[in-house]
Structure formats: structure tokens, C-alpha cells
Motif scaffolding. Structure first.
Motif, PDB file in Angstrom:
ATOM      1  N   ARG A 144       0.776  -1.331  -0.134  1.00  0.00           N
ATOM      2  CA  ARG A 144       0.058   0.057  -0.053  1.00  0.00           C
ATOM      3  C   ARG A 144       1.001   1.217  -0.271  1.00  0.00           C
ATOM      4  NH1 ARG A 144      -4.418   2.977   1.230  1.00  0.00           N
ATOM      5  NH2 ARG A 144      -4.518   4.497   2.790  1.00  0.00           N
ATOM      6  N   GLU A 145       1.936   1.182   0.805  1.00  0.00           N
ATOM      7  CA  GLU A 145       2.861   2.457   1.009  1.00  0.00           C
ATOM      8  C   GLU A 145       3.665   3.039  -0.454  1.00  0.00           C
ATOM      9  OE1 GLU A 145       2.742   4.587   3.269  1.00  0.00           O
ATOM     10  OE2 GLU A 145       1.170   3.579   4.300  1.00  0.00           O
ATOM     11  N   GLU A 146       4.029   1.442  -0.911  1.00  0.00           N
ATOM     12  CA  GLU A 146       4.631   1.600  -2.327  1.00  0.00           C
ATOM     13  C   GLU A 146       3.713   2.195  -3.392  1.00  0.00           C
ATOM     14  OE1 GLU A 146       6.740  -1.472  -5.676  1.00  0.00           O
ATOM     15  OE2 GLU A 146       6.254  -2.247  -3.382  1.00  0.00           O
ATOM     16  N   LEU A 147       2.339   1.750  -3.353  1.00  0.00           N
ATOM     17  CA  LEU A 147       1.247   2.110  -4.332  1.00  0.00           C
ATOM     18  C   LEU A 147       1.071   3.730  -4.200  1.00  0.00           C
ATOM     19  CD1 LEU A 147      -0.607  -0.854  -4.684  1.00  0.00           C
ATOM     20  CD2 LEU A 147       0.621   0.041  -6.387  1.00  0.00           C
ATOM     21  N   LEU A 148       0.933   4.080  -2.871  1.00  0.00           N
ATOM     22  CA  LEU A 148       0.671   5.567  -2.669  1.00  0.00           C
ATOM     23  C   LEU A 148       1.915   6.498  -3.073  1.00  0.00           C
ATOM     24  CD1 LEU A 148      -1.244   5.132   0.868  1.00  0.00           C
ATOM     25  CD2 LEU A 148      -2.192   5.836  -1.282  1.00  0.00           C
ATOM     26  N   GLY A 149       3.007   6.058  -2.593  1.00  0.00           N
ATOM     27  CA  GLY A 149       4.183   6.686  -3.282  1.00  0.00           C
ATOM     28  C   GLY A 149       4.478   6.768  -4.617  1.00  0.00           C
ATOM     29  N   ALA A 150       3.965   5.757  -5.401  1.00  0.00           N
ATOM     30  CA  ALA A 150       4.189   5.466  -6.562  1.00  0.00           C
ATOM     31  C   ALA A 150       3.046   6.621  -7.328  1.00  0.00           C
ATOM     32  CB  ALA A 150       3.930   4.289  -7.487  1.00  0.00           C
ATOM     33  N   GLN A 151       2.062   6.446  -6.848  1.00  0.00           N
ATOM     34  CA  GLN A 151       0.726   7.505  -7.275  1.00  0.00           C
ATOM     35  C   GLN A 151       1.410   9.062  -6.912  1.00  0.00           C
ATOM     36  OE1 GLN A 151      -2.718   6.768  -5.251  1.00  0.00           O
ATOM     37  NE2 GLN A 151      -3.443   5.309  -6.649  1.00  0.00           N
ATOM     38  N   ALA A 152       2.100   9.247  -5.960  1.00  0.00           N
ATOM     39  CA  ALA A 152       2.406  10.696  -5.792  1.00  0.00           C
ATOM     40  C   ALA A 152       3.580  11.017  -6.715  1.00  0.00           C
ATOM     41  CB  ALA A 152       2.904  10.595  -4.275  1.00  0.00           C
ATOM     42  N   THR A 153       4.304  10.104  -7.095  1.00  0.00           N
ATOM     43  CA  THR A 153       5.285  10.431  -8.022  1.00  0.00           C
ATOM     44  C   THR A 153       5.131  10.290  -9.439  1.00  0.00           C
ATOM     45  OG1 THR A 153       6.469   8.123  -7.713  1.00  0.00           O
ATOM     46  CG2 THR A 153       7.235  10.132  -6.291  1.00  0.00           C
ATOM     47  N   GLY A 154       3.989   9.781  -9.661  1.00  0.00           N
ATOM     48  CA  GLY A 154       3.655   9.334 -11.199  1.00  0.00           C
ATOM     49  C   GLY A 154       4.347   8.429 -11.669  1.00  0.00           C
ATOM     50  N   ASP A 155       4.502   6.976 -11.016  1.00  0.00           N
ATOM     51  CA  ASP A 155       5.173   5.825 -11.552  1.00  0.00           C
ATOM     52  C   ASP A 155       4.149   4.681 -11.819  1.00  0.00           C
ATOM     53  OD1 ASP A 155       6.614   3.826 -11.863  1.00  0.00           O
ATOM     54  OD2 ASP A 155       7.598   3.592  -9.857  1.00  0.00           O
ATOM     55  N   PRO A 156       3.595   4.826 -12.952  1.00  0.00           N
ATOM     56  CA  PRO A 156       2.709   3.690 -13.432  1.00  0.00           C
ATOM     57  C   PRO A 156       3.166   2.351 -13.403  1.00  0.00           C
ATOM     58  CG  PRO A 156       3.236   4.769 -15.392  1.00  0.00           C
ATOM     59  CD  PRO A 156       4.291   5.517 -14.280  1.00  0.00           C
ATOM     60  N   GLU A 157       4.507   2.259 -13.452  1.00  0.00           N
ATOM     61  CA  GLU A 157       5.110   0.831 -13.708  1.00  0.00           C
ATOM     62  C   GLU A 157       5.181   0.034 -12.400  1.00  0.00           C
ATOM     63  OE1 GLU A 157       6.963   3.438 -14.900  1.00  0.00           O
ATOM     64  OE2 GLU A 157       6.426   2.775 -16.706  1.00  0.00           O
ATOM     65  N   ALA A 158       5.210   0.942 -11.129  1.00  0.00           N
ATOM     66  CA  ALA A 158       4.876   0.240  -9.803  1.00  0.00           C
ATOM     67  C   ALA A 158       3.609  -0.627  -9.605  1.00  0.00           C
ATOM     68  CB  ALA A 158       4.842   1.324  -8.796  1.00  0.00           C
TER      69      ALA A 158
END
Length: 139
Positions: A55-69
Motif C-alpha cells: 500500500r505504501e509503495e503504491l501510494l508513493g508511486a501515485q504521488a510521483t507518477g510511477d505507473p510501472e509500480a
């Protein structure tokens, strides 16, 4: 590999990634931990921690715009769920029920499943609806 188990694991992985970043993330987390608790009680606490980390990884990825995550986390959990269901197929019904409750649109099984095998000079034509085959190729 059982295609039904693979399809269910794929749906579960995608649904998990979607729900982990929403208000209802705790529901999917608790249901998955419950599955592991029934099958592998020794692994359930670690699975809970790993879901929290995902969850934390996905929230961080959303915040930085990392769709691959999202794709990576989904594939990782798809594999874990597939291995769990392969070892404990009796859990499939419970997982389907959880998906139906938590994400009703994603839990619907496909309306049509098709399988075909061709050998030698044979041809297979399949369609989910109307099909027209014209010509006398090879006839």
C-alpha cells in the motif's frame, strides 16, 4: 496450471492494487490475511506487513507518477495468490466471495470460456458472437 485459478489470481491481483489505494483498502487486506491464516498461519503476520508495505509503495508511486509500480505490485501479488490457490484450491470460493463483496465489478467471471486444440492441417475458428467464414480455402 488450472486456467480458472490463474484467472482468479489475475483478477485478485488487479483488484488488490486498485483497492489498496482507496478508502476500502483495509477490507481487502483483512480478507487476504484471513486466507493465509487458514492456509499458512505461520505466514499470515508477514503477509499483513507485506500488504501494508505494498500500500505504501503504491501510494508513493501515485504521488510521483510511477505507473510501472502498479503493474509490478499487481504481478507480484497475482503470483502469490496463484501459488496459494494452487496449494489450497478450497480457498478459491472464499476469495471469489471477497472480491464480489469488495469490488463487485471485478469479480464477475467471464461469460464465455473457449478452448480449442488443432492438430495437423486442422483449423479452429472461435467467436464470442457472430462469425462469418467465407471462401473455400484448401477445400
Amino acid at each position: 496450471m488450472d486456467p480458472e485459478i490463474a484467472a482468479l489470481a489475475s483478477t485478485a491481483g488487479t483488484t488488490l492494487v486498485t483497492l489498496l489505494t482507496t478508502e476500502s483498502w483495509q477490507g481487502i487486506r483483512d480478507r487476504l490475511v484471513s486466507l493465509w491464516q487458514r492456509a499458512r498461519p505461520d505466514r499470515a503476520p508477514a503477509i499483513a506487513d507485506e500488504l501494508d508495505a505494498a500500500r505504501e509503495e503504491l501510494l508513493g508511486a501515485q504521488a510521483t507518477g510511477d505507473p510501472e509500480a502498479e503493474a509490478e505490485v499487481g504481478a507480484e501479488w497475482q503470483g502469490r495468490i496463484r501459488r496459494l490457490l494452487t496449494a489450497h484450491p478450497e480457498l478459491a470460493a472464499e476469495l471469489r466471495m471477497a472480491l464480489a463483496e469488495l469490488a463487485p465489478d471485478s469479480a464477475a467471471p467471464p461469460a464465455v470460456t473457449q478452448h480449442a486444440i488443432a492438430s495437423g492441417q486442422a483449423r479452429v475458428y472461435q467467436a464470442g458472437r457472430d462469425m462469418r467464414v467465407s471462401g473455400a480455402e484448401g477445400a
